[in-house]
Motif scaffolding. Sequence first.
Motif, short mmCIF file in Angstrom:
data_model
loop_
_atom_site.label_atom_id
_atom_site.label_comp_id
_atom_site.label_asym_id
_atom_site.label_seq_id
_atom_site.Cartn_x
_atom_site.Cartn_y
_atom_site.Cartn_z
N ALA A 185 -20.29 -28.06 -37.72
CA ALA A 185 -19.46 -29.25 -37.60
C ALA A 185 -19.81 -30.04 -36.34
O ALA A 185 -19.89 -31.28 -36.37
N PHE A 186 -20.02 -29.33 -35.21
CA PHE A 186 -20.34 -30.03 -33.96
C PHE A 186 -21.69 -30.73 -34.04
O PHE A 186 -21.80 -31.93 -33.74
N PHE A 187 -22.73 -30.02 -34.43
CA PHE A 187 -24.07 -30.61 -34.40
C PHE A 187 -24.22 -31.71 -35.45
O PHE A 187 -24.96 -32.67 -35.23
N GLN A 188 -23.54 -31.58 -36.58
CA GLN A 188 -23.62 -32.64 -37.58
C GLN A 188 -23.09 -33.95 -37.01
O GLN A 188 -23.69 -35.01 -37.18
N ASN A 189 -21.94 -33.89 -36.33
CA ASN A 189 -21.36 -35.09 -35.76
C ASN A 189 -22.12 -35.58 -34.54
O ASN A 189 -22.33 -36.79 -34.37
N ALA A 190 -22.55 -34.64 -33.67
CA ALA A 190 -23.25 -35.04 -32.45
C ALA A 190 -24.60 -35.67 -32.76
O ALA A 190 -24.97 -36.71 -32.18
N ILE A 191 -25.34 -35.08 -33.68
CA ILE A 191 -26.65 -35.63 -34.03
C ILE A 191 -26.50 -36.96 -34.76
O ILE A 191 -27.23 -37.93 -34.49
#
Length: 292
Positions: A185-191
Motif C-alpha cells: 500500500a505504501f510503495f504503490q502510493n509513494a511511487i
Amino acid sequence: MKLTHPLAPVIVAIVAIALLSVMDGAMKGASLALGAYSAMLWRALMSSAITMPLWLGARTPWPKPAVMRVHLFRGVIVAVMALLFFHSLTLLPLAQAIAISFFAPLISLYLAAVMLGEKIAPSAILASLIGLAGVAVICWPELTVERTPKRIEGIAAVLASAVLYALNLVFARRQALIAKPREIAFFQNAIGGAVLICFAPWFLRSPSGALTWVAVSSLLSIGAALLLAWAYARAEAQVLVPMEYSAFGWAAAVGWLAFHEPVSTTTLAGVALIVAACLVAARGTPPEPVAA
C-alpha cells in the motif's frame, strides 16, 4: 466464514472491489472539481502520508532489489492507469466507464497464464465469458448512439486504462507473494505520487473545495489495497479476477445516488449476467491457499 476457508479470499476481494467502486465515485467528484491529474496527485500524497507510518510500524526491512523492481513497475502502471480512468469519469457516466473497462479481467486471465505460469481453469474461462456477455448487454445501447468528441475521448481513455489494469492485476498477484499488504500500500502510493509530481509545475491545482472527496477516496483506496493484497496472497489471479465484474453493480448504485446517473433495464440485465459470472468463478474448485 473462517479466514482459512478456501472462499475467504474471494469474499475479501469482493469487499475490496466494493470499496474501490465507492472510491471511484469520490474520485469522480474530485476530478470534476480539480481535474483528474490534481485529484490523483493529492490522493497519492495523502495516501502516502497515511500508509508510511503503517509500513514503518511493521518494522520490515527495506525491500530487496528484486522486490523493489516489482513495486516500481506496478506503481508506475497504477499511476498512469488511474489517471486515464479518472479522466474518463469526467466525460462518461461512472457505471458506463466501469462496464467498458471490463474486458481487462479477461486479458489478465491469459496474461497470468503467460507471466505467472497459472493454468487457466475452465470455470475461470466460462466466468469471464459470462461477465463479458453482461458487459455487451450494458454497452450495446450506449455504443450505438451518435458519439461526441468528448465521448470518444472518454471511451479511448477507458480502453487504454483497461489494458494497463490487466497488467496491474497480474502484478498484484506477484507482488502479494513477495511483500506484505502494508508495504504494498505504501510503495504503490509513494511511487505513483513520485511519477505524478513531476508534472506538478504545469498541471497541479489547489485541493480547496474538493478536499473531502480526496480524503474519502484516499481512505477507501488504502483499505481496498490492503484487502486485495491479502486476497491475492492466498488465491490465484484467475480465481479473483472475475470478481472484478461485481464492481459494476456498486458503480451503478454510486452513480445513481451521487450523480443522478440513471440505471436502465439493459444495465440491470447485464448486472445479472455479471453476478452469474462471479458465482461460476466462486463455485469452481479453488486452489490450495498460498501462504502469505
